[in-house]
Design an enzyme around this catalytic site. Structure first.
Site, PDB file in Angstrom:
ATOM      1  N   GLY A 167       2.667  -0.876  -0.705  1.00 50.97           N
ATOM      2  CA  GLY A 167       1.337  -0.446  -0.299  1.00 50.97           C
ATOM      3  C   GLY A 167       1.092   0.972  -0.790  1.00 50.97           C
ATOM      4  N   ARG A 168       0.157   1.651  -0.156  1.00 48.07           N
ATOM      5  CA  ARG A 168      -0.165   3.015  -0.584  1.00 48.07           C
ATOM      6  C   ARG A 168       0.732   4.059   0.055  1.00 48.07           C
ATOM      7  NH1 ARG A 168      -6.060   2.805   0.797  1.00 48.07           N
ATOM      8  NH2 ARG A 168      -5.825   5.029   1.046  1.00 48.07           N
TER       9      ARG A 168
ATOM     10  N   GLU B 238       3.318   6.289  -1.985  1.00 44.18           N
ATOM     11  CA  GLU B 238       2.696   7.293  -2.850  1.00 44.18           C
ATOM     12  C   GLU B 238       2.760   8.693  -2.231  1.00 44.18           C
ATOM     13  OE1 GLU B 238      -1.916   7.996  -3.250  1.00 44.18           O
ATOM     14  OE2 GLU B 238      -1.281   6.349  -4.543  1.00 44.18           O
TER      15      GLU B 238
ATOM     16  N   TYR C 146       6.117  -3.514  -8.359  1.00 45.77           N
ATOM     17  CA  TYR C 146       4.795  -3.883  -8.844  1.00 45.77           C
ATOM     18  C   TYR C 146       4.680  -3.347 -10.273  1.00 45.77           C
ATOM     19  CZ  TYR C 146      -0.154  -4.774  -9.025  1.00 45.77           C
ATOM     20  OH  TYR C 146      -1.382  -5.248  -9.405  1.00 45.77           O
TER      21      TYR C 146
ATOM     22  N   CYS D 105       7.430  -3.935  -4.165  1.00 44.13           N
ATOM     23  CA  CYS D 105       6.148  -3.462  -4.670  1.00 44.13           C
ATOM     24  C   CYS D 105       6.198  -1.961  -4.990  1.00 44.13           C
ATOM     25  CB  CYS D 105       5.060  -3.818  -3.656  1.00 44.13           C
ATOM     26  SG  CYS D 105       3.399  -3.881  -4.333  1.00 44.13           S
ATOM     27  N   HIS D 106       5.338  -1.168  -4.351  1.00 40.36           N
ATOM     28  CA  HIS D 106       5.302   0.273  -4.589  1.00 40.36           C
ATOM     29  C   HIS D 106       6.430   1.025  -3.887  1.00 40.36           C
ATOM     30  CE1 HIS D 106       1.307  -0.825  -5.999  1.00 40.36           C
ATOM     31  NE2 HIS D 106       1.213   0.361  -6.553  1.00 40.36           N
TER      32      HIS D 106
END
Length: 193
Positions: free
Chosen positions: A89-90, A93, A139, A119-120
């Site tokens: 997800g975000r 980050e 990802y 993923c992330h």
């Protein structure tokens, strides 16, 4: 099978399926999971985002749920846990900007403890410097970060997982069956029916 104690690093806008499904599945098989977020305590929540693959150039994003944390981030020590799980997800980050988060990732890796990232989540592994000379799926948009961190990006189908040493990685939530099975393998968890 002895129950394992697993740390899950989350933050606001963590991918909904990538936090909810592993959290519940690991509890279901008898493991203890502490879901934590920097700056938050047990009982507080993080917002999730639902990412889907609908034929656009990248994933779409929709509002998810509130996910309740069950432990205080400030009380976490890697030595208290058997394994680490990093959803995507975000959240990764900006979590990668937190030095304590990066130290935790490094501590798990130095100890050779199982680490699962989807993923992330690879963004945290890259920022912590744990991918040098290693293979990692993620990802596809994270491939440059894996490579810049000295890792080899493994491009696999979205339903597959990749394992190298103590690291189980996958491209996104459609890989949950394969990725969680790989992580359980690293944990030494066996399920009999």
């Amino acid at each position: 099978m002895a129950a394992k104690k697993i740390l899950m690093l989350v933050g606001d806008y963590v991918e909904d399926y990538e936090v909810m499904v592993p959290f519940q599945a690991l509890l279901m098989v008898g493991h203890q999971v502490h879901a934590v977020c920097p700056g938050k305590t047990s009982g507080q929540t993080v917002r999730t985002a639902i990412h889907d693959f609908e034929g656009d150039q990248t994933y779409s994003e929709k509002p998810g749920h509130l996910f309740a944390l069950n432990f205080d981030f400030d009380k976490v020590k890697a030595s208290d846990y058997d394994a680490l799980l990093v959803p995507g997800g975000r959240a990764p980050e900006y979590l990668r900007l937190n030095e304590k988060v990066l130290e935790l990732v490094r501590d798990f890796d130095k100890a050779g403890k199982p680490i699962a990232a989807v993923c992330h989540g690879a963004q945290l592994l890259a920022a912590a410097g744990t991918l040098e000379g290693r293979e990692c799926s993620a990802y596809p948009a994270c491939a440059p970060e894996v490579r810049l961190a000295g890792g080899t990006y493994i491009d696999i189908d979205v339903t597959k997982a990749h394992v190298q040493g103590n690291l189980a990685t996958a491209p996104a939530w459609p890989a949950h069956p394969a990725w969680l099975a790989a992580f359980l393998g690293l944990l030494g968890t066996t399920i009999t029916l």
